[in-house]
Structures are given as structure tokens and as C-alpha cells.
Design a protein around this motif. Structure first.
Motif, PDB file in Angstrom:
ATOM      1  N   SER A  58      31.040  46.691  35.867  1.00 33.05           N
ATOM      2  CA  SER A  58      31.900  46.913  34.701  1.00 33.05           C
ATOM      3  C   SER A  58      33.220  46.194  34.931  1.00 33.05           C
ATOM      4  O   SER A  58      34.118  46.702  35.604  1.00 33.05           O
ATOM      5  N   SER A  59      33.320  44.992  34.378  1.00 31.66           N
ATOM      6  CA  SER A  59      34.491  44.150  34.592  1.00 31.66           C
ATOM      7  C   SER A  59      35.210  43.893  33.280  1.00 31.66           C
ATOM      8  O   SER A  59      34.575  43.691  32.236  1.00 31.66           O
ATOM      9  N   ARG A  60      36.535  43.881  33.322  1.00 33.93           N
ATOM     10  CA  ARG A  60      37.318  43.530  32.133  1.00 33.93           C
ATOM     11  C   ARG A  60      37.339  42.017  31.937  1.00 33.93           C
ATOM     12  O   ARG A  60      37.611  41.532  30.852  1.00 33.93           O
ATOM     13  N   PHE A  61      37.091  41.274  32.995  1.00 25.02           N
ATOM     14  CA  PHE A  61      36.981  39.819  32.926  1.00 25.02           C
ATOM     15  C   PHE A  61      35.499  39.491  32.769  1.00 25.02           C
ATOM     16  O   PHE A  61      34.688  39.788  33.639  1.00 25.02           O
ATOM     17  N   ARG A  62      35.129  38.892  31.645  1.00 15.63           N
ATOM     18  CA  ARG A  62      33.714  38.781  31.292  1.00 15.63           C
ATOM     19  C   ARG A  62      33.221  37.335  31.277  1.00 15.63           C
ATOM     20  O   ARG A  62      33.988  36.404  31.168  1.00 15.63           O
ATOM     21  N   MET A  63      31.923  37.221  31.383  1.00 14.43           N
ATOM     22  CA  MET A  63      31.208  35.949  31.277  1.00 14.43           C
ATOM     23  C   MET A  63      31.759  34.913  32.260  1.00 14.43           C
ATOM     24  O   MET A  63      32.391  33.925  31.887  1.00 14.43           O
ATOM     25  N   VAL A  64      31.477  35.118  33.519  1.00 19.17           N
ATOM     26  CA  VAL A  64      31.936  34.210  34.571  1.00 19.17           C
ATOM     27  C   VAL A  64      31.080  32.943  34.547  1.00 19.17           C
ATOM     28  O   VAL A  64      29.901  32.972  34.903  1.00 19.17           O
ATOM     29  N   THR A  65      31.670  31.837  34.117  1.00 21.18           N
ATOM     30  CA  THR A  65      30.930  30.583  34.017  1.00 21.18           C
ATOM     31  C   THR A  65      31.261  29.594  35.126  1.00 21.18           C
ATOM     32  O   THR A  65      30.670  28.509  35.185  1.00 21.18           O
ATOM     33  N   SER A  66      32.199  29.949  36.016  1.00 22.81           N
ATOM     34  CA  SER A  66      32.526  29.051  37.125  1.00 22.81           C
ATOM     35  C   SER A  66      33.239  29.833  38.216  1.00 22.81           C
ATOM     36  O   SER A  66      33.820  30.903  37.980  1.00 22.81           O
ATOM     37  N   VAL A  67      33.196  29.255  39.420  1.00 25.13           N
ATOM     38  CA  VAL A  67      33.830  29.885  40.576  1.00 25.13           C
ATOM     39  C   VAL A  67      34.198  28.797  41.577  1.00 25.13           C
ATOM     40  O   VAL A  67      33.476  27.813  41.761  1.00 25.13           O
ATOM     41  N   CYS A  68      35.360  28.949  42.201  1.00 26.07           N
ATOM     42  CA  CYS A  68      35.758  28.065  43.292  1.00 26.07           C
ATOM     43  C   CYS A  68      36.679  28.844  44.231  1.00 26.07           C
ATOM     44  O   CYS A  68      37.108  29.957  43.916  1.00 26.07           O
ATOM     45  N   GLU A  69      36.970  28.270  45.366  1.00 28.86           N
ATOM     46  CA  GLU A  69      37.908  28.862  46.326  1.00 28.86           C
ATOM     47  C   GLU A  69      39.207  28.062  46.291  1.00 28.86           C
ATOM     48  O   GLU A  69      39.181  26.829  46.358  1.00 28.86           O
ATOM     49  N   ALA A  70      40.337  28.767  46.208  1.00 31.31           N
ATOM     50  CA  ALA A  70      41.634  28.094  46.177  1.00 31.31           C
ATOM     51  C   ALA A  70      42.715  29.043  46.649  1.00 31.31           C
ATOM     52  O   ALA A  70      42.785  30.196  46.201  1.00 31.31           O
ATOM     53  N   SER A  71      43.564  28.565  47.546  1.00 29.02           N
ATOM     54  CA  SER A  71      44.754  29.305  47.999  1.00 29.02           C
ATOM     55  C   SER A  71      44.410  30.724  48.453  1.00 29.02           C
ATOM     56  O   SER A  71      45.150  31.675  48.178  1.00 29.02           O
ATOM     57  N   GLY A  72      43.296  30.877  49.140  1.00 25.12           N
ATOM     58  CA  GLY A  72      42.926  32.183  49.665  1.00 25.12           C
ATOM     59  C   GLY A  72      42.305  33.124  48.656  1.00 25.12           C
ATOM     60  O   GLY A  72      42.106  34.302  48.947  1.00 25.12           O
ATOM     61  N   HIS A  73      41.996  32.618  47.465  1.00 22.29           N
ATOM     62  CA  HIS A  73      41.369  33.429  46.427  1.00 22.29           C
ATOM     63  C   HIS A  73      39.990  32.883  46.091  1.00 22.29           C
ATOM     64  O   HIS A  73      39.717  31.687  46.258  1.00 22.29           O
TER      65      HIS A  73
END
Length: 320
Positions: A285-300
Motif C-alpha cells: 500500500s504505497s502513496r507513490f504509485r505505478m513505479v515505471t523506473s528505478v535507479c541508484e543515486a546519492s545513496g537513495h
């Protein structure tokens, strides 16, 4: 597949534009993305606790999707309306690299990767449905996705693979001997061999994924391939895909007329070059929806979305 661990949000960054569909990180830990109104944005200051800085670098005049940073600092852009573009990030100049293939207008370019020999590979998600009707292709299960190649110095793409189920994210193996293509409509990562005795052949790298793979990203040869899961598996959809083509087409016509709203279930995977899952992070149950991409940056762990008006910064997984 091992039980997933929690995808833990840290903060949300409003970038002033809807639909940061793909996110990529540069060597300084800044995030680049394209939004619905055509702008290419760069987000800096992700390590600062209160605010990040958003800068407009260019405007494609279309709808930017997949991005690829080049060693010279320029950017390749898959634009769903204009084709494969090149962007000079220093001056903001946009040029068309390819806008047709085999005499057909190049539409719905999805993701792109450039290899060390100068060749460029990119995907086309659908030859039947435009971006704003993407759900129709998923429902109809058209299998009209493509993998294309642009040789160094050439301006005419060649078709390497056809019949893909909504070809989407694209990444290269660590040694560049094969490509990994995300087939969103098949819950599958497909391997396409570039070198060796199997060159020119395709096979499954990872099947039966827990969701629909979208954009994929690799930060370097030593890291895994990160896979965004744009939505969970839907059992009725799996059943529909086994129905007759006329039934699927009718269902697709209905689907594109109904307002779409994504679920709150989100997830990402990291896989190695053997297709083994290194990390599986999810949130039911996420308020941020429809994750269409992901990467790593600045420790996140940075998430992009076709739906949202910003990016999400999440806690990266512990090293295994």
C-alpha cells in the motif's frame, strides 16, 4: 523467489511536471528524467534534507520516455511521439536520430542503451497502440513490440527482434555479450545474444516475474540490473491472454475507454546476469504509485512513475 523485503520510502520530491517515466543517474548523483509536457529535467541536491533543485535542460517537443546518458555527456531519448532523439545537455539542442524503420513511422519508442562500440539499441513497445492507449496493448496482448539496432554512423535502424509483448526496458550484460529486454506484457526478461555461438538468438532470462517489468537500469558493470515493476500480476488478465484474439481486441477497446487508476502495490527487483534475483523490494500500500523506473543515486533508490508528479527516494537494500 525469496520473500520480498519492504520498499521503505524516505521522501518525495515534487519536480513540477507529471510523469517522470524513466529515471537515470549521472556520475555526480544527479537524476535525469523526462515529463509529460516534453521537458528533460535534472534533479540535484538529493543528499540535502529539505529541498532538491530541479533544472530544465531541454524540451523534446514530444513525450520523452527512456533515457541513456552517453560518455560525452549527451543524452539519448526515446520519445513516444518523435522517435529516437539526441539531446545536447550543455545547450539544450534536440535532434532527431531516427524517426522511421523499414518505411514505417517510428512510434512508441520506449527504452535505449548505447554500447562501447558506438552501437545503439532501443525498443518499441507497440506498433498498434500509442502511449496514451498503452493499456490496450497490454490487454489485447498484441505481441507487436520490437528490438531495434542503430549501427555506428548509420541513421537507419534495423529490426533485430519482433513479436515481443510490450517491449520496454533495456540493459546490457556486464561484458556486453547480450542485451536484456523487459517484456511488460509477458512478465518476462528476455536475453538477446550479441556475441558468441548464439548471437542473434533470444531466450528467456527470467520468467514468471511477480509484476509487470517496465524500465530497467544498470549503473555499471559491477552492479545488478534494476527492474521496475509497474503493476502487480492480475489473474483475470492472465486468463484473458489465453482467450481468442477477437475477445482480447474487444476487451482492449473497452479498456482504453475506462479511466485508469493504478493500485497501491509497488515493487522493484535487482537481477544478475544469470537472471537470479538479488533483491526484491515491495510495498503493498504505497502513496507513490505505478513505479515505471528505478535507479541508484546519492545513496537513495530513486523511483520514477508515469503517473506521479515527482520522484520517490527510498532506502536502498542491504548488500548481500
Amino acid at each position: 523467489m525469496d520473500r520480498p523485503t519492504a520498499l521503505t520510502p524516505r521522501r518525495y520530491v515534487d519536480i513540477g511536471g507529471r510523469g517522470p517515466e524513466d529515471v537515470v543517474a549521472d556520475a555526480r548523483g544527479r537524476v535525469l528524467t523526462g515529463v509529460e509536457d516534453g521537458r528533460i529535467l535534472r534533479v540535484d541536491g538529493l543528499t540535502e534534507p529539505l529541498a532538491a533543485r530541479v533544472e530544465t535542460l531541454a524540451d523534446t517537443g514530444g513525450r520523452p520516455l527512456g533515457l541513456e546518458l552517453l560518455p560525452d555527456g549527451d543524452l539519448l531519448v526515446c520519445d513516444a511521439e518523435r522517435g529516437l532523439l539526441g539531446v545536447d545537455l550543455a545547450g539544450g539542442t534536440v535532434r532527431v536520430i531516427a524517426d522511421e524503420v523499414a518505411g514505417e513511422r517510428l512510434r512508441f519508442c520506449s527504452n535505449v542503451v548505447a554500447l562501447s562500440d558506438g552501437s545503439v539499441y532501443f525498443t518499441v513497445s507497440s506498433r498498434r497502440y500509442p502511449l496514451h492507449q498503452w493499456l490496450g496493448d497490454i490487454v489485447e496482448h498484441t505481441g507487436t513490440g520490437r528490438l531495434l539496432r542503430l549501427a555506428p554512423g548509420d541513421d537507419t535502424p534495423e529490426v533485430l527482434l519482433e513479436g515481443l509483448q510490450f517491449a520496454n526496458g533495456l540493459a546490457a550484460s556486464a561484458d556486453e555479450s547480450f542485451l536484456v529486454v523487459a517484456e511488460t506484457g509477458a512478465y518476462r526478461l528476455t536475453r538477446y545474444w550479441l556475441d558468441g555461438p548464439q548471437a542473434g538468438r533470444a531466450e528467456a532470462l527470467a520468467e514468471n516475474l511477480p509484476g509487470m517489468p517496465d524500465n530497467i537500469w544498470r549503473g555499471g558493470p559491477d552492479g545488478p540490473i534494476w527492474v521496475s515493476l509497474a503493476g502487480p500480476r492480475v489473474p483475470p488478465l492472465d486468463l484473458l491472454h489465453r482467450a481468442a484474439p477477437t475477445v482480447r481486441r474487444a476487451a482492449a477497446r473497452a479498456a482504453v475507454r475506462v479511466p485508469f487508476r493504478p493500485t497501491g502495490a509497488v515493487g522493484v527487483l535487482a537481477v544478475d546476469d544469470d537472471g537470479s534475483v538479488v533483491h526484491h523490494l515491495s510495498r503493498h500500500s504505497s502513496r507513490f504509485r505505478m513505479v515505471t523506473s528505478v535507479c541508484e543515486a546519492s545513496g537513495h533508490l530513486v523511483l520514477g512513475s508515469l503517473w506521479e508528479r515527482g520522484i520517490a527516494l527510498c532506502e536502498p537494500p542491504a548488500a548481500k
